[in-house]
Design a protein around this motif. Structure first.
Motif, mmCIF file in Angstrom:
data_model
loop_
_atom_site.group_PDB
_atom_site.id
_atom_site.type_symbol
_atom_site.label_atom_id
_atom_site.label_comp_id
_atom_site.label_asym_id
_atom_site.label_seq_id
_atom_site.Cartn_x
_atom_site.Cartn_y
_atom_site.Cartn_z
ATOM 1 N N LEU A 151 0.856 -0.961 -0.047
ATOM 2 C CA LEU A 151 -0.131 0.454 -0.336
ATOM 3 C C LEU A 151 0.889 1.807 -0.125
ATOM 4 N N ARG A 152 1.891 1.740 0.568
ATOM 5 C CA ARG A 152 3.141 2.639 0.767
ATOM 6 C C ARG A 152 3.737 2.942 -0.163
ATOM 7 N N LEU A 153 4.007 2.104 -0.789
ATOM 8 C CA LEU A 153 5.381 2.127 -2.395
ATOM 9 C C LEU A 153 3.975 2.356 -3.701
ATOM 10 N N LYS A 154 2.756 1.693 -3.298
ATOM 11 C CA LYS A 154 1.656 1.708 -4.847
ATOM 12 C C LYS A 154 0.945 3.539 -4.729
ATOM 13 N N ASP A 155 0.565 3.630 -3.442
ATOM 14 C CA ASP A 155 0.154 4.940 -3.666
ATOM 15 C C ASP A 155 0.453 5.811 -1.583
ATOM 16 N N LYS A 213 -1.485 7.216 3.846
ATOM 17 C CA LYS A 213 -1.144 8.239 5.391
ATOM 18 C C LYS A 213 -1.292 9.845 4.403
ATOM 19 N N SER A 214 -2.089 10.585 4.357
ATOM 20 C CA SER A 214 -2.681 12.182 3.657
ATOM 21 C C SER A 214 -1.518 12.831 3.915
ATOM 22 N N ASP A 215 -0.311 12.983 4.935
ATOM 23 C CA ASP A 215 0.457 14.444 4.506
ATOM 24 C C ASP A 215 1.816 13.112 5.013
ATOM 25 N N ALA A 216 2.143 12.277 3.958
ATOM 26 C CA ALA A 216 3.105 11.916 3.862
ATOM 27 C C ALA A 216 4.406 11.981 2.565
ATOM 28 N N GLN A 217 5.916 12.692 2.975
ATOM 29 C CA GLN A 217 6.317 12.813 2.617
ATOM 30 C C GLN A 217 6.938 12.011 0.867
ATOM 31 N N MET A 218 6.346 11.121 1.184
ATOM 32 C CA MET A 218 6.890 10.042 -0.013
ATOM 33 C C MET A 218 6.232 10.100 -1.111
ATOM 34 N N PRO A 219 6.702 10.731 -2.456
ATOM 35 C CA PRO A 219 6.836 10.500 -3.468
ATOM 36 C C PRO A 219 5.784 9.410 -3.940
#
Length: 66
Positions: free
Chosen positions: A32-36, A41-47
């Motif tokens: 999930l994190r790598l796909k989007d 996490k709406s404020d994710a700093q990872m693009p």
């Protein structure tokens, strides 16, 4: 059509990036994190890197390897 990143494109630990050298997580959470990242996490700093499924699976295997 991907461009080649240079060193200024990445955060370093000195710049506040987390040290992930001992990090592991469930494949489902990583997928999930790598796909989007923003969907988790709406404020994710990872693009959103636009990774292909095969790239995501390879990263999951790498991240969870010892």
């Amino acid at each position: 059509n991907r461009r080649i990143a240079n060193n200024s494109d990445y955060w370093t630990i000195d710049m506040g990036a987390p040290n992930l050298s001992k990090f592991s997580a469930s494949p489902e959470a990583l997928r999930l994190r790598l796909k989007d990242p923003a969907s988790v996490k709406s404020d994710a700093q990872m693009p959103n890197l636009g990774l292909k499924e095969t790239e995501i699976e390879a990263l999951i295997a790498f991240i969870n390897s010892k």
